[in-house]
Design a protein around this motif. Sequence first.
Motif, short mmCIF file in Angstrom:
data_model
loop_
_atom_site.label_atom_id
_atom_site.label_comp_id
_atom_site.label_asym_id
_atom_site.label_seq_id
_atom_site.Cartn_x
_atom_site.Cartn_y
_atom_site.Cartn_z
N PHE A 41 0.83 -1.21 0.00
CA PHE A 41 0.00 0.00 0.00
C PHE A 41 0.86 1.26 0.00
CE2 PHE A 41 -3.03 -3.13 1.74
CZ PHE A 41 -4.09 -2.93 0.87
N ASP A 42 2.04 1.20 0.62
CA ASP A 42 2.96 2.33 0.59
C ASP A 42 3.58 2.48 -0.80
OD1 ASP A 42 2.42 2.82 3.22
OD2 ASP A 42 4.22 1.84 3.99
N GLU A 43 3.76 1.36 -1.48
CA GLU A 43 4.26 1.39 -2.85
C GLU A 43 3.25 2.13 -3.74
OE1 GLU A 43 6.42 -1.81 -5.87
OE2 GLU A 43 5.01 -2.52 -4.34
N ILE A 44 1.97 1.89 -3.51
CA ILE A 44 0.92 2.61 -4.24
C ILE A 44 0.98 4.10 -3.91
CG2 ILE A 44 -1.59 2.88 -4.43
CD1 ILE A 44 -1.78 -0.19 -3.96
N ALA A 45 1.24 4.43 -2.64
CA ALA A 45 1.34 5.83 -2.23
C ALA A 45 2.51 6.53 -2.94
CB ALA A 45 1.51 5.92 -0.72
N VAL A 46 3.65 5.86 -3.03
CA VAL A 46 4.81 6.43 -3.73
C VAL A 46 4.47 6.66 -5.20
CG1 VAL A 46 7.18 6.02 -4.46
CG2 VAL A 46 6.48 5.39 -2.14
N GLU A 47 3.84 5.66 -5.81
CA GLU A 47 3.47 5.79 -7.22
C GLU A 47 2.55 6.98 -7.44
OE1 GLU A 47 2.91 5.17 -11.28
OE2 GLU A 47 4.42 4.28 -9.94
N GLU A 48 1.58 7.17 -6.54
CA GLU A 48 0.65 8.29 -6.70
C GLU A 48 1.38 9.63 -6.57
OE1 GLU A 48 -2.97 9.84 -7.80
OE2 GLU A 48 -2.25 7.76 -7.80
N ALA A 49 2.32 9.71 -5.63
CA ALA A 49 3.09 10.95 -5.48
C ALA A 49 3.87 11.26 -6.75
CB ALA A 49 4.04 10.82 -4.29
N GLY A 122 0.11 4.57 2.71
CA GLY A 122 -0.72 3.41 2.45
C GLY A 122 -1.81 3.32 3.51
N LYS A 123 -2.98 2.79 3.14
CA LYS A 123 -4.08 2.77 4.11
C LYS A 123 -3.75 1.88 5.30
CE LYS A 123 -6.85 -1.09 2.33
NZ LYS A 123 -8.22 -1.54 1.99
N GLN A 124 -2.87 0.90 5.12
CA GLN A 124 -2.47 0.01 6.22
C GLN A 124 -1.20 -0.71 5.82
OE1 GLN A 124 -6.20 -2.20 5.29
NE2 GLN A 124 -5.03 -4.00 5.91
N ALA A 125 -0.53 -1.29 6.81
CA ALA A 125 0.63 -2.14 6.54
C ALA A 125 0.17 -3.59 6.60
CB ALA A 125 1.72 -1.88 7.57
N ILE A 126 0.73 -4.43 5.74
CA ILE A 126 0.25 -5.81 5.67
C ILE A 126 0.79 -6.68 6.80
CG2 ILE A 126 -0.08 -5.68 3.17
CD1 ILE A 126 2.50 -7.38 2.90
N ASP A 127 1.64 -6.12 7.67
CA ASP A 127 2.13 -6.94 8.78
C ASP A 127 1.21 -6.83 10.00
OD1 ASP A 127 2.85 -4.33 9.28
OD2 ASP A 127 4.97 -4.77 9.68
N ASP A 128 0.89 -5.60 10.43
CA ASP A 128 0.03 -5.47 11.61
C ASP A 128 -1.42 -5.08 11.26
OD1 ASP A 128 0.23 -2.80 10.90
OD2 ASP A 128 1.52 -2.25 12.58
N ASP A 129 -1.65 -4.64 10.02
CA ASP A 129 -3.01 -4.28 9.57
C ASP A 129 -3.70 -3.28 10.50
OD1 ASP A 129 -3.28 -5.59 7.12
OD2 ASP A 129 -3.73 -7.49 8.08
N SER A 130 -2.93 -2.37 11.10
CA SER A 130 -3.52 -1.47 12.08
C SER A 130 -4.47 -0.44 11.46
CB SER A 130 -2.42 -0.75 12.87
OG SER A 130 -1.74 -1.64 13.70
#
Length: 254
Positions: A41-49, A122-130
């Motif tokens: 999800f952070d990868e998607i955030a970087v791409e959008e930036a 990213g809306k969440q991290a895939i490790d803790d899904d917080s």
Amino acid sequence: MSNIRILVGCKRVIDYAVKIRVNAARTAVETNNVKHSLNPFDEIAVEEAVRIKQRLPSRVSDILAISCGSAKCAEVLRTAMAMGADRAIHVEADDSTLQPLAVAKLFKAIIEKENSNLVILGKQAIDDDSNQTGQMLAGLLSWPQITFASNVNIEDDALKVTREVDGGLETLSSKLPAVITADLRLNEPRFATLPNIMKAKKKSLVTYTPQDLGVDITPRLEVLSVTEPPPRQGGGTVESVDELISKLKEVGAL
């Protein structure tokens, strides 16, 4: 119209293709000798930036990638810079002590230091899904937030963001500064090419500690134990509808 200075969060997580296992002490999942990568999800955030900068080259003055965690977080920051981020900041800390509120406080300190006015996470991290850091950060900054974004447009100093909700799509508008969290369908991240990977090695990567930023990251939550879910019981076959109804009654489903 003001210049846009984008900050993107980049968390290092266990790769999505790895089968997760609990460690022997049952205090966390096993991370030793396990492949890690940039949170999808952070990868998607970087791409959008990067796409925003490509659409508005005269307005976006800077894309700053930031990651909090162990020294190995530099790997995901280099990935972000290879994708198109201009520079990076690494806040070095013990991964086991970092919780969403602490990360939000660290991000706030960096934002105030760098004068960023658009944050994409990213809306969440895939490790803790917080699914907490973006919302907490917006609260700490007293900025508007738009979560689960599936489309982002910027006109003048206004954002128009489409987000997915249970009943369909919702479109919200907001002024800058603001915090956006990226959903899965926002975009398709690009692959970092070899020339860009080599260029990323020369881009600026500055390291801070929480103490440098005046942030207390003492954990507020204690993990008592981590266990794997119980194995699922095997199913069975039935010969008729009557037998199916009988079986459902036996297990209390009817």
